[in-house]
Design a protein around this motif. Structure first.
Motif, PDB file in Angstrom:
ATOM      1  N   VAL A  12      -6.858   8.148   6.737  1.00  0.00           N
ATOM      2  CA  VAL A  12      -6.415   8.214   5.349  1.00  0.00           C
ATOM      3  C   VAL A  12      -4.889   8.244   5.313  1.00  0.00           C
ATOM      4  CG1 VAL A  12      -6.751  10.726   5.323  1.00  0.00           C
ATOM      5  CG2 VAL A  12      -6.583   9.522   3.163  1.00  0.00           C
ATOM      6  N   VAL A  13      -4.329   7.501   4.360  1.00  0.00           N
ATOM      7  CA  VAL A  13      -2.889   7.582   4.086  1.00  0.00           C
ATOM      8  C   VAL A  13      -2.713   8.402   2.809  1.00  0.00           C
ATOM      9  CG1 VAL A  13      -0.800   6.306   3.439  1.00  0.00           C
ATOM     10  CG2 VAL A  13      -2.347   5.367   5.168  1.00  0.00           C
ATOM     11  N   VAL A  14      -2.026   9.523   2.940  1.00  0.00           N
ATOM     12  CA  VAL A  14      -1.721  10.374   1.775  1.00  0.00           C
ATOM     13  C   VAL A  14      -0.381   9.899   1.229  1.00  0.00           C
ATOM     14  CG1 VAL A  14      -1.300  12.739   1.009  1.00  0.00           C
ATOM     15  CG2 VAL A  14      -2.872  12.309   2.919  1.00  0.00           C
ATOM     16  N   ALA A  24      -8.103   5.316   2.173  1.00  0.00           N
ATOM     17  CA  ALA A  24      -8.902   5.275   3.402  1.00  0.00           C
ATOM     18  C   ALA A  24      -8.668   3.942   4.094  1.00  0.00           C
ATOM     19  CB  ALA A  24     -10.376   5.449   3.063  1.00  0.00           C
ATOM     20  N   GLY A  25      -8.525   3.976   5.433  1.00  0.00           N
ATOM     21  CA  GLY A  25      -8.251   2.732   6.167  1.00  0.00           C
ATOM     22  C   GLY A  25      -6.880   2.156   5.827  1.00  0.00           C
ATOM     23  N   GLY A  26      -5.960   3.010   5.462  1.00  0.00           N
ATOM     24  CA  GLY A  26      -4.669   2.562   4.946  1.00  0.00           C
ATOM     25  C   GLY A  26      -3.660   2.186   6.014  1.00  0.00           C
ATOM     26  N   ALA A  27      -2.564   1.589   5.521  1.00  0.00           N
ATOM     27  CA  ALA A  27      -1.481   1.155   6.406  1.00  0.00           C
ATOM     28  C   ALA A  27      -0.147   1.281   5.675  1.00  0.00           C
ATOM     29  CB  ALA A  27      -1.701  -0.290   6.841  1.00  0.00           C
ATOM     30  N   VAL A  28       0.911   1.333   6.481  1.00  0.00           N
ATOM     31  CA  VAL A  28       2.271   1.382   5.937  1.00  0.00           C
ATOM     32  C   VAL A  28       3.098   0.370   6.713  1.00  0.00           C
ATOM     33  CG1 VAL A  28       4.276   2.840   5.450  1.00  0.00           C
ATOM     34  CG2 VAL A  28       1.996   3.879   5.540  1.00  0.00           C
ATOM     35  N   PHE A  29       3.826  -0.480   5.986  1.00  0.00           N
ATOM     36  CA  PHE A  29       4.688  -1.482   6.631  1.00  0.00           C
ATOM     37  C   PHE A  29       6.143  -1.135   6.339  1.00  0.00           C
ATOM     38  CE2 PHE A  29       6.837  -5.655   6.919  1.00  0.00           C
ATOM     39  CZ  PHE A  29       6.419  -6.035   8.197  1.00  0.00           C
ATOM     40  N   PRO A  40      -4.344  -0.790   1.716  1.00  0.00           N
ATOM     41  CA  PRO A  40      -5.399  -0.982   2.715  1.00  0.00           C
ATOM     42  C   PRO A  40      -4.878  -1.888   3.842  1.00  0.00           C
ATOM     43  CG  PRO A  40      -6.199  -1.403   0.486  1.00  0.00           C
ATOM     44  CD  PRO A  40      -4.719  -1.259   0.387  1.00  0.00           C
ATOM     45  N   THR A  41      -5.298  -1.595   5.066  1.00  0.00           N
ATOM     46  CA  THR A  41      -4.788  -2.330   6.222  1.00  0.00           C
ATOM     47  C   THR A  41      -4.933  -3.844   6.055  1.00  0.00           C
ATOM     48  OG1 THR A  41      -5.189  -0.471   7.681  1.00  0.00           O
ATOM     49  CG2 THR A  41      -5.062  -2.628   8.727  1.00  0.00           C
ATOM     50  N   VAL A  51       3.627  -1.859  16.481  1.00  0.00           N
ATOM     51  CA  VAL A  51       2.416  -1.522  15.736  1.00  0.00           C
ATOM     52  C   VAL A  51       1.861  -0.203  16.272  1.00  0.00           C
ATOM     53  CG1 VAL A  51       0.079  -2.248  15.119  1.00  0.00           C
ATOM     54  CG2 VAL A  51       1.892  -3.972  15.363  1.00  0.00           C
ATOM     55  N   ILE A  52       1.588   0.729  15.360  1.00  0.00           N
ATOM     56  CA  ILE A  52       0.965   1.998  15.753  1.00  0.00           C
ATOM     57  C   ILE A  52      -0.434   2.030  15.151  1.00  0.00           C
ATOM     58  CG2 ILE A  52       1.039   4.525  15.504  1.00  0.00           C
ATOM     59  CD1 ILE A  52       4.139   4.271  15.334  1.00  0.00           C
ATOM     60  N   ASP A  53      -1.439   2.141  15.999  1.00  0.00           N
ATOM     61  CA  ASP A  53      -2.823   2.222  15.507  1.00  0.00           C
ATOM     62  C   ASP A  53      -3.113   3.675  15.145  1.00  0.00           C
ATOM     63  OD1 ASP A  53      -5.537   2.215  15.014  1.00  0.00           O
ATOM     64  OD2 ASP A  53      -5.913   0.614  16.468  1.00  0.00           O
ATOM     65  N   ALA A  54      -3.327   3.924  13.848  1.00  0.00           N
ATOM     66  CA  ALA A  54      -3.497   5.295  13.358  1.00  0.00           C
ATOM     67  C   ALA A  54      -4.967   5.644  13.118  1.00  0.00           C
ATOM     68  CB  ALA A  54      -2.684   5.490  12.088  1.00  0.00           C
ATOM     69  N   ALA A  55      -5.889   4.953  13.822  1.00  0.00           N
ATOM     70  CA  ALA A  55      -7.303   5.287  13.691  1.00  0.00           C
ATOM     71  C   ALA A  55      -7.484   6.769  14.006  1.00  0.00           C
ATOM     72  CB  ALA A  55      -8.120   4.449  14.671  1.00  0.00           C
TER      73      ALA A  55
END
Ligand SMILES: [Zn+2]
Length: 454
Positions: A12-14, A24-29, A40-41, A51-55
């Motif tokens: 989750v990205v807060v 949920a399943g989020g990403a930041v560029f 969302p990713t 790239v950092i995998d934040a799973a």
């Protein structure tokens, strides 16, 4: 040359954005030091320089610490100061702090910042108000640069010693002319008013019981002439209120207003004993407070009326306070204590986990008078922390991973990105050699205690 960074597949990205989205399943560029996209990713670019995998991670804005005295990390758990209230605690510690050196300021700032960064903090203020021997605020700022933390360095001061009715011994106070001159030098040397600034200077006489009314007023005038913020301690406990009544015939809030110490460019630490009129006045004027729950419990100062302040619209940030009165500098731990302590005072719904996180992010940004940190959205500074969820402390709590961060054992970050730079990678500080700093810090702490026979 620009550099891009993608954090993807987060549990989750807060965001702390205007809708308080949790993706949920989020990403930041990120491009360089600025956030370009959050979502969302699948909707974001798939490639980046890094790239950092934040799973299995919570990704959130870096926490903001609005009150600290980093040099105090050298005087944790001093036996004579373990069990007193504020004034007793201070009078036991002043003689030890009188032996502080520039090297001690530098190393203890690195230590305190390491602890903060590992516990989720990306921006901190520090209130250095004692300048014996060769101490200068420049040594704190050099430490912030080395470790890569966003820093609001508060030039504190004390000018009213015991011989003039103040609390500190005369040998640790400074002349008021010299204080103002050094403050001006620091502002002109370091203060960056621009967006994404890594260094800002704050004008910060220590407290109404250690400086004169003249210095409070002149400090406010100087801060406003440069457009920098003001910070001090206020209404911390019952003795603090009694001193204000006796010496100024005013409540601390009335005294602050009388000295020009209210407005969106001012924040006061503690305010545990701020009365209702003070709360309304702070709300009306946009005056901020730094809430320090562990320190308030440690010194038995009371429970700050944070619920009431938030309801009235007072800007509230969170602070770990100095490590002589906490004695932990764990920022996520402080978020937890803020939530729990409001409940002790005002009931189980007085503060939720998400409200506590909001105080520590958006609240802190507002208190520091910034609109470029505290949330993950396009155009904000790239200050981002990642907490790993498959740890023992979170086992069984994953139906609400965001609340778990606050309710469960305070965790350290696995990654911290400050101003677009990866400062913590796989749980390890990348900018300094932490074991070496800890060893040096412990040697200096021993030296300081021995010098005073503590
Ligand atoms: Zn303090």
């Amino acid at each position: 040359m620009t550099k891009t960074l993608l954090i993807k597949n987060a549990r989750v990205v807060v965001t702390m954005d205007d809708e308080r989205r949790e993706i949920a399943g989020g990403a930041v560029f990120i491009r360089d030091n600025v956030i370009v996209q959050v979502g969302p990713t699948a909707d974001l670019p798939q490639q980046a320089d890094e790239v950092i995998d934040a799973a299995n991670h919570v990704v959130m804005p870096g926490l903001i610490n609005t009150h600290h005295h980093m040099y105090q990390s050298l005087t944790r758990v001093i036996p004579a100061a373990q069990n007193g209230e504020l004034f007793n605690w201070l009078t036991n510690l002043y003689p030890i702090w009188a032996n502080l050196t520039a090297d001690m300021v530098h190393v203890s700032t690195l230590t305190a910042m390491s602890e903060l960064i590992l516990s989720g903090c990306t921006t901190s203020s520090d209130h250095l108000y004692i300048y014996p021997n060769d101490c200068r605020l420049d040594d704190s700022i050099a430490a912030a640069r080395k470790i890569g933390m966003r820093f609001h360095a508060a030039r504190g001061s004390m000018s009213v010693g015991q011989s003039k009715g103040g609390l500190p011994p005369d040998r640790v106070v400074e002349e008021e002319r010299a204080i103002l001159k050094d403050t001006q030098r620091l502002i002109e040397t370091y203060h960056d008013a621009g967006r994404y600034a890594m260094e800002r200077i704050v004008v910060a006489p220590c407290s109404p019981f250690s400086v004169s009314r003249d210095l409070m007023k002149e400090a406010a005038a100087m801060a406003r002439s440069y457009g920098v913020s003001l910070h001090t301690h206020l209404a911390e406990n019952a003795n603090d209120i009694a001193y204000s009544r006796e010496k100024f015939n005013m409540t601390p809030a009335e005294y602050a207003e009388d000295c020009g110490w209210v407005g969106h460019d001012v924040w006061h630490a503690h305010c545990v004993q701020l009365d209702d009129d003070g709360i309304y006045m702070f709300a009306r004027t946009g005056t901020g407070i730094a809430h320090c729950p562990c320190s308030n419990m440690r010194l038995a100062s009371g429970i700050a009326p944070i619920r009431k302040m938030l309801d009235q619209g007072v800007p509230v940030g969170l602070g770990v306070d100095g490590c002589a009165s906490n004695d932990s500098g764990h920022m996520l731990g402080e978020v937890r204590q803020a939530m729990l302590l409001q409940r002790v005072g005002y009931g189980p719904d007085a503060m939720t986990a998400r409200q506590a996180l909001e105080v520590a992010t958006l609240g802190g940004a507002k208190v520091l008078n910034r609109d470029d940190i505290g949330a993950l959205k396009p155009g904000m500074a790239a200050d981002i922390v990642l907490f790993k969820l498959d740890q023992i402390g979170f086992a069984g709590a994953l139906h609400d991973p965001v609340a778990a961060l606050v309710f469960c054992t305070p965790s350290n970050v696995s990654y911290s990105i400050i101003n677009g730079k990866v400062v913590v990678r796989d749980g390890i500080l990348a900018t300094i050699d932490l074991p070496v700093v800890i060893e040096r810090h412990n040697a200096l702490a021993r030296e300081l205690a021995l010098a005073t026979g503590a």
